[in-house]
Design a protein around this motif. Structure first.
Motif, PDB file in Angstrom:
ATOM      1  N   LEU A  91       0.815  -1.215   0.000  1.00  0.00           N
ATOM      2  CA  LEU A  91       0.000   0.000   0.000  1.00  0.00           C
ATOM      3  C   LEU A  91       0.850   1.267   0.000  1.00  0.00           C
ATOM      4  O   LEU A  91       0.532   2.250  -0.663  1.00  0.00           O
ATOM      5  CB  LEU A  91      -0.910  -0.026   1.225  1.00  0.00           C
ATOM      6  N   THR A  92       1.953   1.232   0.718  1.00  0.00           N
ATOM      7  CA  THR A  92       2.793   2.419   0.819  1.00  0.00           C
ATOM      8  C   THR A  92       3.605   2.691  -0.443  1.00  0.00           C
ATOM      9  O   THR A  92       4.128   3.772  -0.614  1.00  0.00           O
ATOM     10  CB  THR A  92       3.758   2.282   2.013  1.00  0.00           C
ATOM     11  N   LYS A  93       3.703   1.707  -1.344  1.00  0.00           N
ATOM     12  CA  LYS A  93       4.500   1.864  -2.566  1.00  0.00           C
ATOM     13  C   LYS A  93       3.646   2.157  -3.794  1.00  0.00           C
ATOM     14  O   LYS A  93       4.175   2.355  -4.881  1.00  0.00           O
ATOM     15  CB  LYS A  93       5.299   0.582  -2.832  1.00  0.00           C
ATOM     16  N   VAL A  94       2.334   2.180  -3.630  1.00  0.00           N
ATOM     17  CA  VAL A  94       1.466   2.307  -4.796  1.00  0.00           C
ATOM     18  C   VAL A  94       1.650   3.646  -5.511  1.00  0.00           C
ATOM     19  O   VAL A  94       1.479   3.727  -6.729  1.00  0.00           O
ATOM     20  CB  VAL A  94      -0.012   2.067  -4.400  1.00  0.00           C
ATOM     21  N   SER A  95       2.046   4.676  -4.792  1.00  0.00           N
ATOM     22  CA  SER A  95       2.198   5.981  -5.434  1.00  0.00           C
ATOM     23  C   SER A  95       3.392   6.033  -6.376  1.00  0.00           C
ATOM     24  O   SER A  95       3.495   6.939  -7.194  1.00  0.00           O
ATOM     25  CB  SER A  95       2.325   7.075  -4.374  1.00  0.00           C
ATOM     26  N   THR A  96       4.284   5.068  -6.297  1.00  0.00           N
ATOM     27  CA  THR A  96       5.461   5.053  -7.165  1.00  0.00           C
ATOM     28  C   THR A  96       5.264   4.177  -8.399  1.00  0.00           C
ATOM     29  O   THR A  96       6.180   4.041  -9.195  1.00  0.00           O
ATOM     30  CB  THR A  96       6.683   4.533  -6.389  1.00  0.00           C
ATOM     31  N   GLY A 133      -5.942  -3.932   1.216  1.00  0.00           N
ATOM     32  CA  GLY A 133      -6.008  -3.129   2.418  1.00  0.00           C
ATOM     33  C   GLY A 133      -7.283  -3.381   3.192  1.00  0.00           C
ATOM     34  O   GLY A 133      -8.215  -4.032   2.724  1.00  0.00           O
ATOM     35  N   LYS A 134      -7.292  -2.858   4.412  1.00  0.00           N
ATOM     36  CA  LYS A 134      -8.456  -2.966   5.284  1.00  0.00           C
ATOM     37  C   LYS A 134      -9.379  -1.787   5.008  1.00  0.00           C
ATOM     38  O   LYS A 134      -8.934  -0.641   4.922  1.00  0.00           O
ATOM     39  CB  LYS A 134      -8.000  -2.953   6.744  1.00  0.00           C
ATOM     40  N   ILE A 135     -10.651  -2.060   4.897  1.00  0.00           N
ATOM     41  CA  ILE A 135     -11.627  -1.022   4.572  1.00  0.00           C
ATOM     42  C   ILE A 135     -11.942  -0.203   5.819  1.00  0.00           C
ATOM     43  O   ILE A 135     -12.249  -0.750   6.877  1.00  0.00           O
ATOM     44  CB  ILE A 135     -12.928  -1.650   4.026  1.00  0.00           C
ATOM     45  N   ASP A 136     -11.871   1.113   5.675  1.00  0.00           N
ATOM     46  CA  ASP A 136     -12.307   2.023   6.729  1.00  0.00           C
ATOM     47  C   ASP A 136     -13.775   2.360   6.444  1.00  0.00           C
ATOM     48  O   ASP A 136     -14.071   3.172   5.574  1.00  0.00           O
ATOM     49  CB  ASP A 136     -11.449   3.285   6.733  1.00  0.00           C
ATOM     50  N   PHE A 137     -14.680   1.729   7.181  1.00  0.00           N
ATOM     51  CA  PHE A 137     -16.107   1.891   6.886  1.00  0.00           C
ATOM     52  C   PHE A 137     -16.640   3.270   7.254  1.00  0.00           C
ATOM     53  O   PHE A 137     -17.742   3.625   6.876  1.00  0.00           O
ATOM     54  CB  PHE A 137     -16.918   0.784   7.569  1.00  0.00           C
ATOM     55  N   ASP A 138     -15.867   4.049   7.997  1.00  0.00           N
ATOM     56  CA  ASP A 138     -16.277   5.425   8.280  1.00  0.00           C
ATOM     57  C   ASP A 138     -16.066   6.324   7.063  1.00  0.00           C
ATOM     58  O   ASP A 138     -16.578   7.442   7.029  1.00  0.00           O
ATOM     59  CB  ASP A 138     -15.482   5.986   9.461  1.00  0.00           C
ATOM     60  N   ALA A 139     -15.320   5.854   6.086  1.00  0.00           N
ATOM     61  CA  ALA A 139     -15.001   6.668   4.910  1.00  0.00           C
ATOM     62  C   ALA A 139     -15.521   6.035   3.622  1.00  0.00           C
ATOM     63  O   ALA A 139     -14.914   6.155   2.570  1.00  0.00           O
ATOM     64  CB  ALA A 139     -13.497   6.872   4.819  1.00  0.00           C
ATOM     65  N   GLU A 141     -16.596   5.169  -3.371  1.00  0.00           N
ATOM     66  CA  GLU A 141     -15.364   5.748  -2.857  1.00  0.00           C
ATOM     67  C   GLU A 141     -15.174   5.252  -1.429  1.00  0.00           C
ATOM     68  O   GLU A 141     -16.103   5.272  -0.628  1.00  0.00           O
ATOM     69  CB  GLU A 141     -15.418   7.273  -2.859  1.00  0.00           C
ATOM     70  N   PHE A 142     -13.984   4.806  -1.139  1.00  0.00           N
ATOM     71  CA  PHE A 142     -13.680   4.364   0.216  1.00  0.00           C
ATOM     72  C   PHE A 142     -12.184   4.485   0.454  1.00  0.00           C
ATOM     73  O   PHE A 142     -11.407   4.758  -0.461  1.00  0.00           O
ATOM     74  CB  PHE A 142     -14.154   2.922   0.463  1.00  0.00           C
ATOM     75  N   VAL A 143     -11.805   4.291   1.697  1.00  0.00           N
ATOM     76  CA  VAL A 143     -10.408   4.405   2.105  1.00  0.00           C
ATOM     77  C   VAL A 143      -9.959   3.058   2.636  1.00  0.00           C
ATOM     78  O   VAL A 143     -10.697   2.386   3.354  1.00  0.00           O
ATOM     79  CB  VAL A 143     -10.252   5.504   3.177  1.00  0.00           C
ATOM     80  N   ILE A 144      -8.738   2.672   2.259  1.00  0.00           N
ATOM     81  CA  ILE A 144      -8.161   1.449   2.802  1.00  0.00           C
ATOM     82  C   ILE A 144      -6.900   1.807   3.585  1.00  0.00           C
ATOM     83  O   ILE A 144      -6.228   2.791   3.292  1.00  0.00           O
ATOM     84  CB  ILE A 144      -7.858   0.395   1.714  1.00  0.00           C
ATOM     85  N   ASP A 180      -0.422   4.832   9.864  1.00  0.00           N
ATOM     86  CA  ASP A 180      -1.555   5.723   9.615  1.00  0.00           C
ATOM     87  C   ASP A 180      -1.695   6.045   8.125  1.00  0.00           C
ATOM     88  O   ASP A 180      -2.409   6.984   7.760  1.00  0.00           O
ATOM     89  CB  ASP A 180      -1.429   6.995  10.441  1.00  0.00           C
ATOM     90  N   PHE A 181      -1.036   5.254   7.280  1.00  0.00           N
ATOM     91  CA  PHE A 181      -1.140   5.465   5.840  1.00  0.00           C
ATOM     92  C   PHE A 181      -2.535   5.072   5.356  1.00  0.00           C
ATOM     93  O   PHE A 181      -3.032   4.002   5.675  1.00  0.00           O
ATOM     94  CB  PHE A 181      -0.084   4.632   5.100  1.00  0.00           C
TER      95      PHE A 181
END
Length: 128
Positions: free
Chosen positions: A33-38, A47-53, A64-67, A76-77
């Motif tokens: 997950l931390t390398k996807v921007s490269t 990734g784990k789904i943040d159900f608040d987002a 749209e969701f956040v993992i 905290d990435f």
């Protein structure tokens, strides 16, 4: 006779080349997950789904969701994922998701989602 062998070998070579090209073009690698921007091109992230987002726009069929990072829960990435399609059937029960797509301007645009459901791997309650 010799022409038949040459034609046969040529046909085999064309099919082997086509098969290898198809295999390489459909192979999609997992990326942390931390390398996807490269990355460039199509990759898979988990990734784990943040159900608040989680936000689903039914009119635009846009999810749209956040993992967050599964391998490093203290991290905290966070990565915003946009998926154009219907919400997968067991999305609300999922603990994690695999998204296949590409990174673009700070968000991950997913073409496909694979939702992992924990109930599938749990044993049934047994009453004695």
């Amino acid at each position: 006779m010799k022409t038949k062998y040459i034609a046969g070998l040529l046909i085999i070579a064309v099919f082997v080349t086509w098969g290898l090209y198809s295999f390489v073009s459909t192979t999609v690698t997992y990326v942390p997950l931390t390398k996807v921007s490269t990355t460039q091109g199509t990759v898979q992230v988990m990734g784990k789904i943040d159900f608040d987002a989680v936000n689903y726009n039914a009119e635009e069929s846009r999810l749209e969701f956040v993992i967050t990072d599964l391998e490093n829960p203290e991290s905290d990435f966070r990565l915003k994922v946009i998926y154009g399609g219907v919400v997968p059937g067991n999305f609300e029960q999922a603990t994690s998701v695999v998204a296949k797509g590409r990174y673009d301007n700070g968000v991950f645009v997913a073409d496909q989602l694979l939702v992992k459901c924990p109930s599938k791997y749990q044993g049934l309650d047994q009453e004695a």
